[in-house]
Design a protein around this motif. Sequence first.
Motif, short mmCIF file in Angstrom:
data_model
loop_
_atom_site.label_atom_id
_atom_site.label_comp_id
_atom_site.label_asym_id
_atom_site.label_seq_id
_atom_site.Cartn_x
_atom_site.Cartn_y
_atom_site.Cartn_z
N MET A 64 -5.82 10.30 -1.43
CA MET A 64 -5.12 9.24 -0.72
C MET A 64 -5.02 8.01 -1.61
O MET A 64 -6.03 7.52 -2.11
CB MET A 64 -5.90 8.90 0.55
CG MET A 64 -5.36 7.69 1.29
SD MET A 64 -6.19 7.43 2.87
CE MET A 64 -7.87 7.86 2.50
N ASN A 65 -3.81 7.51 -1.80
CA ASN A 65 -3.62 6.31 -2.61
C ASN A 65 -3.09 5.20 -1.72
O ASN A 65 -1.93 5.17 -1.35
CB ASN A 65 -2.63 6.58 -3.74
CG ASN A 65 -2.46 5.35 -4.62
OD1 ASN A 65 -3.16 4.36 -4.46
ND2 ASN A 65 -1.55 5.44 -5.57
N THR A 66 -3.97 4.27 -1.33
CA THR A 66 -3.57 3.14 -0.50
C THR A 66 -3.62 1.85 -1.31
O THR A 66 -3.58 0.76 -0.76
CB THR A 66 -4.48 3.01 0.72
OG1 THR A 66 -5.83 2.87 0.28
CG2 THR A 66 -4.36 4.23 1.61
N ASP A 67 -3.71 1.98 -2.62
CA ASP A 67 -3.85 0.80 -3.48
C ASP A 67 -2.56 0.48 -4.22
O ASP A 67 -2.54 -0.27 -5.17
CB ASP A 67 -4.98 1.05 -4.49
CG ASP A 67 -5.57 -0.26 -4.99
OD1 ASP A 67 -5.73 -1.17 -4.17
OD2 ASP A 67 -5.85 -0.36 -6.20
N SER A 69 2.96 6.60 3.86
CA SER A 69 2.39 6.49 2.52
C SER A 69 0.92 6.11 2.53
O SER A 69 0.23 6.27 1.53
CB SER A 69 3.16 5.45 1.70
OG SER A 69 3.11 4.19 2.34
N LEU A 70 0.41 5.64 3.68
CA LEU A 70 -1.00 5.27 3.76
C LEU A 70 -1.87 6.42 4.23
O LEU A 70 -3.07 6.24 4.46
CB LEU A 70 -1.18 4.06 4.68
CG LEU A 70 -0.52 2.76 4.21
CD1 LEU A 70 -0.86 1.61 5.14
CD2 LEU A 70 -0.93 2.41 2.78
N ASP A 71 -1.27 7.60 4.38
CA ASP A 71 -2.04 8.81 4.73
C ASP A 71 -2.95 8.60 5.93
O ASP A 71 -4.12 9.01 5.93
CB ASP A 71 -2.88 9.27 3.52
CG ASP A 71 -2.02 9.73 2.37
OD1 ASP A 71 -0.91 10.23 2.62
OD2 ASP A 71 -2.45 9.57 1.21
N VAL A 126 -12.77 3.01 8.34
CA VAL A 126 -11.35 3.12 8.02
C VAL A 126 -11.25 3.34 6.51
O VAL A 126 -11.15 2.38 5.73
CB VAL A 126 -10.58 1.85 8.45
CG1 VAL A 126 -9.08 2.06 8.23
CG2 VAL A 126 -10.86 1.50 9.91
N PRO A 127 -11.31 4.60 6.05
CA PRO A 127 -11.38 4.89 4.61
C PRO A 127 -10.26 4.25 3.80
O PRO A 127 -10.48 3.79 2.67
CB PRO A 127 -11.31 6.42 4.56
CG PRO A 127 -11.84 6.87 5.89
CD PRO A 127 -11.37 5.84 6.87
N GLY A 128 -9.04 4.22 4.36
CA GLY A 128 -7.90 3.70 3.61
C GLY A 128 -7.92 2.20 3.41
O GLY A 128 -7.08 1.67 2.69
N ASN A 129 -8.88 1.52 4.04
CA ASN A 129 -9.00 0.07 3.86
C ASN A 129 -10.20 -0.33 3.00
O ASN A 129 -10.44 -1.52 2.80
CB ASN A 129 -9.12 -0.63 5.23
CG ASN A 129 -7.82 -0.64 5.99
OD1 ASN A 129 -6.77 -0.34 5.45
ND2 ASN A 129 -7.89 -1.00 7.26
#
Length: 254
Positions: A1-4, A39-41, A106-109
Amino acid sequence: MNTDTFAFDFGPSFAKTPSAAEAEVIIVCEHAANWIPPSLDALGLDDAARDSHIAWDPGALGVARKLAELLNGPLVEGCISRLVYDLNRPPESPTAIPPASEIFDVPGNRDLSDAARAQRVEAVYEPFRAALAEEIATRESALRLMVTVHSFTPVYNGETRAVELGLLHGRDDRFAKAMLAHQPEGLAWDVRLNEPYSASDGVAHTLDVHGCDNGLLNVMLEIRNDLIATPAQQDAWATALAPWIRATLEDAAV
């Protein structure tokens, strides 16, 4: 997951329902949606977490829409989950992009770079802020009151909440206290001032920046979400709240 990295599929962060130019009341619902850009999975969350109160305010939008209709006022609503960016928080707040909420991580944050945080501010917060500011500015002469509509979970961190409606305020406590004093006779709800949250929890950003700073009376309505789970319940609450708000606004003492 790429949220950066910047996600170009964010879409609009707000929607507006217009009204007559002479509207006295503007309705705001910052946490109206639980949508997370693909895109934030899903921010690493499962369906249950994304549907729960941590991602949005269930029932709040239905109440807000009916209130706007009954009070003949415009509505500005958020269209993206508060886990992507909480529209009721300033960019400098650590809770604007929460790495955890209640019992959920919240892993994506987690571990976002400054650039990634800035990109979410630019994509979500700034358009919403500008839209709300513009709506207020175009109605400057008639507008008197801003009402923000939220909901809260009946059980939080294992604690049961008895309160059914919270009247919250930030720097300006006049309208919240006036509503408390103007409770309709025979009202069966458990109504409390600054519960289950208060300004000390960081929830007064919209009230202060868009209400107080524009000279508007303002109040946040926090409704327990099990009481507004259906469209019929949402309409019933709005139908009871609208005359209460109107009567309070008409009081010369406010």
